[in-house]
Design an enzyme around this catalytic site. Structure first.
Site, PDB file in Angstrom:
ATOM      1  N   MET B   1     -17.745   0.250  13.774  1.00  0.00           N
ATOM      2  CA  MET B   1     -18.803   1.173  14.184  1.00  0.00           C
ATOM      3  C   MET B   1     -18.419   2.606  13.884  1.00  0.00           C
ATOM      4  O   MET B   1     -17.353   2.868  13.368  1.00  0.00           O
ATOM      5  CB  MET B   1     -19.005   1.030  15.698  1.00  0.00           C
ATOM      6  CG  MET B   1     -20.317   0.366  16.025  1.00  0.00           C
ATOM      7  SD  MET B   1     -20.664   0.536  17.755  1.00  0.00           S
ATOM      8  CE  MET B   1     -21.882  -0.741  17.931  1.00  0.00           C
ATOM      9  N   CYS B   2     -19.261   3.511  14.190  1.00  0.00           N
ATOM     10  CA  CYS B   2     -19.061   4.945  14.083  1.00  0.00           C
ATOM     11  C   CYS B   2     -20.400   5.554  14.451  1.00  0.00           C
ATOM     12  O   CYS B   2     -21.410   4.869  14.426  1.00  0.00           O
ATOM     13  CB  CYS B   2     -18.733   5.417  12.659  1.00  0.00           C
ATOM     14  SG  CYS B   2     -17.008   5.150  12.174  1.00  0.00           S
ATOM     15  N   GLY B   3     -20.383   6.829  14.790  1.00  0.00           N
ATOM     16  CA  GLY B   3     -21.645   7.513  15.060  1.00  0.00           C
ATOM     17  C   GLY B   3     -21.762   8.702  14.133  1.00  0.00           C
ATOM     18  O   GLY B   3     -20.762   9.342  13.807  1.00  0.00           O
ATOM     19  N   ARG B  32     -19.995   4.618  20.192  1.00  0.00           N
ATOM     20  CA  ARG B  32     -19.917   4.154  18.800  1.00  0.00           C
ATOM     21  C   ARG B  32     -18.648   4.636  18.112  1.00  0.00           C
ATOM     22  O   ARG B  32     -18.257   4.074  17.085  1.00  0.00           O
ATOM     23  CB  ARG B  32     -21.118   4.657  17.993  1.00  0.00           C
ATOM     24  CG  ARG B  32     -22.456   4.157  18.455  1.00  0.00           C
ATOM     25  CD  ARG B  32     -23.540   4.560  17.460  1.00  0.00           C
ATOM     26  NE  ARG B  32     -23.340   3.907  16.186  1.00  0.00           N
ATOM     27  CZ  ARG B  32     -23.853   2.728  15.870  1.00  0.00           C
ATOM     28  NH1 ARG B  32     -24.603   2.088  16.720  1.00  0.00           N
ATOM     29  NH2 ARG B  32     -23.614   2.189  14.698  1.00  0.00           N
TER      30      ARG B  32
END
Lengths: 229, 302
Positions: B1-3, B32
């Site tokens: 994930m990541c934002g 995230r």
């Protein structure tokens, strides 16, 4: 108490879901309004009583997931996986829905007034989905049972590897997936589309829809196919 | 994930509030991406001959106690030109009136553990390990001003959790990119670029995308042409958000595997991985909210 309001700006989501799972089931409220959802995940998931939930604003992932008997309305948009694995009842998104809307729904009705993202109705298992706008690519992938009514257009690979679900599309289809084919609309199909449009509150001519169903050529392994389908 | 988050203000008065509006966006993406955070902010460009570099001292022995003033004095006596400096703990922005390559070469020789985060006339870049709230507080993100910015919260999957592998990545001047997703052919991209003299600083997959797109821009492609070549060459899952001095640009892979949502009003364009990072913005209840389509280019002008 007939009506109750939860404000997620000040009340934790768990309080709302616990109420819906326990108190609402005991008949302590028939109508619950949810304010300031602000994209939170898992709003009104796992309901199993005929309560009406109205979410005012935009919901995050999995809103109305696993729904049974309840009626959930989202006035804004819904994130990934709205009404996924719904068993019965109704989920109504008045805005747009992101990817995987109604994934693997066994029953109930999902209505999306706007567009739906990719993989709408993937692995549908008996639920009905009506989309007022268009659906993204790979929608109804491996859908096994149930119906999808798409009032706008569809992206690539619609109905890829379909089983016994039936799709009705009014607009253009960018491409059909493997083993999906157009079939003539029967009186039964027209009646089914008319009934679903009526339940969704959408005004379209049911005769303007095309039927897409499985060719059933992938049902059995064909050793001579040489991976060309 | 990541934002990922991005914000471009259309109303000039909001430039003063850019950081204040953005911090809740970045913190909203903590789930995230809890392990690192960063952002690139674009403001009024320096004069044609001037350049600035954002420099990170967290990898040196002195860390946040690094002797930045000493560095600027050394640079001044070496280059014989004034060097402006703005210090925030383990981060400083150096401004000068010579070719940046000269300054960067001197830093690499004399302070090899200093990490150059960005180079250009408009861009300031901050990134470090820590939660988004910690990183935002470390660099006073809420006081940042400018026309647009690109931010990122990281949950590492493709390379280690270190400050230099946090996003945004930069290449060349005044170009940065943040990424949610994972590329499957970053090594192929590297093997194509390295013989052309393009140097990589990390083993991170996003760096390959960043250097590929900046290379295309430097070769004369306009942003849209470069992004089209990105669709053709970059394989994997991605939502990319890019910043240039006058543009924000967004693309998503054909499978739209990683999310993105956009909210637009007369005052701003805001982009985030999820709506929960946009919910606090002024006028959001009347904003046009939409999900960017896969394989489409979205470019907003500052």
């Amino acid at each position: 108490m007939e009506r109750l309001t939860f404000d997620l700006a000040t009340q934790p989501l768990r309080e709302l879901n616990t109420f819906l799972h326990n108190d609402a089931k005991d008949g302590k409220a028939r109508h619950v309004t949810v304010l300031n959802p602000d994209g939170a995940h898992n709003i009104a998931v796992g309901l199993d009583c005929p309560v009406e939930v109205e979410i005012i604003g935009h919901a995050g992932y999995y809103a109305g997931g696993m729904n049974k008997a309840a009626s959930v309305t989202i006035t804004g948009s819904a994130g990934t996986g709205v009404a996924e694995n719904m068993m019965s009842g109704k989920v109504h998104v008045k805005g747009f829905a992101s990817n995987g809307a109604g994934a693997s729904a066994h029953g109930g009705l999902l209505v999306i007034d706007g567009d739906a993202g990719l993989r709408c109705g993937i692995s549908l298992k008996g639920g009905n989905i009506v989309v007022g706008g268009s659906v993204g690519s790979f929608s109804a992938f491996m859908a096994q049972a149930g119906r999808m009514v798409i009032c706008g257009d569809a992206g690539d690979a619609l109905g890829d590897s379909l089983y016994e679900a039936v799709l009705y599309v009014k607009g253009s289809v960018k491409s059909l997936g493997a083993d999906a084919q157009y079939e003539p609309m029967t009186d039964e199909d027209i009646a089914a589309v008319a009934s679903l449009l009526d339940q969704a509150g959408l005004d379209h001519d049911p005769k303007a829809f095309r039927r897409i169903a499985s060719k059933r050529s992938l049902y059995h392994w064909n050793a001579d196919a040489n991976q060309e389908y | 994930m990541c934002g990922i988050v991005g914000l471009l203000v259309k109303t000039p008065a909001l430039r003063e509030k850019l950081g204040e509006l953005m911090v809740p966006m970045l913190i909203g993406m903590t789930e995230r991406g809890p392990d690192s955070a960063g952002l690139a902010v674009f403001g009024n460009p320096l004069a044609e001959s001037q350049r600035k570099i954002s420099v990170y001292s967290g990898l040196t022995e002195d860390g946040a106690d690094f002797n930045w003033l000493g560095l600027s004095h050394e640079l001044k006596s070496h280059l014989g030109v004034p060097v402006g400096i703005e210090i925030k703990g383990n981060h400083a922005v150096l401004t000068f009136d010579v070719a940046p390559a000269i300054v960067k070469r001197w830093i690499a020789e004399h302070h090899p553990k200093l990490h150059i985060l960005s180079t250009g006339r408009s861009i300031d870049l901050y990134k470090d390990i820590g939660t988004p709230a910690e990183v935002a507080a470390r660099y006073d993100f809420s006081k940042l001003t400018g026309s647009h910015l690109v931010g990122h919260t990281r949950m590492a999957t493709e390379s280690a959790v270190t400050p230099d592998r946090a996003h945004p990545f930069t290449a060349g001047e005044d170009f940065c990119l943040v990424h949610n997703g994972s590329l499957s052919n970053p090594n192929g991209i590297r093997r194509m670029l390295e013989p052309r003299g393009i140097h990589f600083e990390t083993d991170n997959d996003t760096e390959a995308a960043c250097r590929f797109l900046e290379w295309r821009l430097r070769e004369g492609d306009d942003l849209e042409t470069a992004l089209q070549k990105g669709f053709e060459e970059l394989d994997g899952f991605f939502t990319f958000l890019m910043g240039t001095p006058d543009k924000l640009a967004l693309i998503r892979d054909p499978f739209a595997c990683k999310p993105a949502v956009v909210a637009e009003t007369d005052d701003y364009v805001a982009i985030a991985s999820e709506f929960r990072s946009l919910a606090h913005l002024p006028g959001i209840k009347h904003a046009t909210v939409f999900e960017p389509a896969p394989e489409e280019m979205y470019v907003w002008n500052a």
